[in-house]
Motif scaffolding. Structure first.
Motif, short mmCIF file in Angstrom:
data_model
loop_
_atom_site.label_atom_id
_atom_site.label_comp_id
_atom_site.label_asym_id
_atom_site.label_seq_id
_atom_site.Cartn_x
_atom_site.Cartn_y
_atom_site.Cartn_z
N ALA A 29 0.83 -1.21 0.00
CA ALA A 29 0.00 0.00 0.00
C ALA A 29 0.86 1.26 0.00
O ALA A 29 0.55 2.24 -0.71
N LEU A 30 1.95 1.25 0.76
CA LEU A 30 2.84 2.40 0.78
C LEU A 30 3.50 2.61 -0.58
O LEU A 30 3.67 3.74 -1.03
N SER A 35 2.77 8.78 -2.78
CA SER A 35 3.55 9.33 -3.89
C SER A 35 4.95 9.75 -3.47
O SER A 35 5.91 9.63 -4.24
N SER A 36 5.08 10.25 -2.24
CA SER A 36 6.38 10.72 -1.77
C SER A 36 7.25 9.53 -1.39
O SER A 36 6.88 8.73 -0.51
N GLY A 37 8.41 9.40 -2.04
CA GLY A 37 9.31 8.28 -1.75
C GLY A 37 9.86 8.33 -0.34
O GLY A 37 9.98 7.29 0.32
N ASN A 41 9.19 5.48 2.46
CA ASN A 41 10.31 4.75 3.07
C ASN A 41 10.28 4.87 4.58
O ASN A 41 10.54 3.90 5.31
N LEU A 42 9.97 6.07 5.09
CA LEU A 42 9.92 6.28 6.54
C LEU A 42 8.81 5.45 7.17
O LEU A 42 9.02 4.79 8.20
N LEU A 43 7.63 5.46 6.55
CA LEU A 43 6.52 4.66 7.09
C LEU A 43 6.82 3.17 6.98
O LEU A 43 6.43 2.38 7.84
N GLY A 44 7.52 2.78 5.90
CA GLY A 44 7.89 1.38 5.75
C GLY A 44 8.84 0.92 6.84
O GLY A 44 8.70 -0.19 7.38
N TYR A 108 13.63 -3.35 -3.84
CA TYR A 108 13.38 -1.92 -4.03
C TYR A 108 14.56 -1.25 -4.72
O TYR A 108 14.37 -0.41 -5.62
N ALA A 109 15.77 -1.62 -4.31
CA ALA A 109 16.96 -0.99 -4.89
C ALA A 109 17.18 -1.40 -6.34
O ALA A 109 17.56 -0.58 -7.18
N THR A 110 16.97 -2.67 -6.63
CA THR A 110 17.27 -3.17 -7.98
C THR A 110 16.16 -2.87 -8.98
O THR A 110 16.43 -2.53 -10.13
N LEU A 111 14.89 -2.98 -8.54
CA LEU A 111 13.78 -2.81 -9.48
C LEU A 111 13.34 -1.36 -9.63
O LEU A 111 12.99 -0.92 -10.73
#
Length: 247
Positions: A29-30, A35-37, A41-44, A108-111
């Motif tokens: 969902a995040l 929209s804000s990366g 990331n912070l919420l994740g 996340y980093a690769t894709l």
């Protein structure tokens, strides 16, 4: 002990699966709706921290339930196994959470960011030995804290009155303050977080440096002292669970 561990996982399996599904749904969902990366990331990260706290609380609750379980007392194992089983349960769940988080970061980093996996192993000013020392040190802090909590729960379990939980809380507070006083008295103060890492703001950004003094400047002496105290607490836990705690 494997029988006890198997029982703990079987009893908590539905809860663990539900937590895993919720964590995956939150992360998806995040990624999709935020929209804000930076915010995503912070919420994740907060979601992973919340999952870690939930695992730790589940470990404590598992131990609390087990020491008063009549069925577990019928299993022919040592008193130490009743304490180690919840700890191993929590460690395995925590390692599973770390593995999920690592896979998530890699994907996340690769894709999305199109970065190479080798970027995770090329961090300036931080060596592999320092990272391993930090992980071991953090693991010991969590383990030692868990032993103190287990000891306090066992103390509370020796009282059949309703004030038992309050006695356990007071025991934990006394242990924390007594440990702090002894370490300050014997070793002239505990370590500061600044001993581990240093953040420096420069014109090019924020520099992160590991000082590499985790096991220097008396940390070995403090750690050995804590290990000796932990061994004494473990003996107390086994004694109380065997002789004093009533089912």
């Amino acid at each position: 002990m494997m029988t006890l561990l198997k029982y703990d996982f079987r009893r908590s399996w539905n809860t663990l699966l539900a937590g895993l599904v919720i964590l995956i749904i939150v992360q998806l969902a995040l990624t999709i709706f935020v929209s804000s990366g930076v915010t995503a990331n912070l919420l994740g990260i907060m979601a992973y921290v919340g999952a870690g706290v939930a695992i730790y609380v589940k470990t404590i609750k598992t131990y609390t339930a087990n020491i008063r379980s009549y069925n577990r007392r019928l299993i022919p194992v040592t008193g130490l196994s009743h304490m180690l089983s919840p700890i191993i349960f929590g460690v395995l769940c925590g390692l599973g959470l770390l593995l999920i988080g690592f896979v998530h970061v890699c994907l996340y980093a690769t894709l999305k960011l199109k970065l190479s996996l080798f970027v995770f192993f090329d961090v300036p000013n931080i060596s592999v030995a320092e990272v391993m020392s930090t992980l071991l040190f953090t693991g010991w802090i969590v383990l030692f804290m868990t032993i103190m909590i287990f000891f306090s729960i066992s103390v509370a379990g020796t009282f059949r009155w309703k004030t038992g939980p309050w006695i356990g809380i007071v025991t934990f507070i006394v242990l924390i303050n007594l440990l702090s006083w002894l370490e300050n008295f014997i070793f002239s103060g505990k370590f500061s977080p600044n001993d581990l890492f240093q953040f420096t703001e420069e014109s090019t950004g924020i520099s992160f440096t590991a000082n590499g003094v985790i096991w220097a400047d008396g940390r070995w002496g403090t750690t050995v002292f804590e290990m000796a105290l932990a061994a004494l607490l473990v003996w107390g836990i086994i004694y109380m669970n065997t002789k004093k705690v009533e089912v």
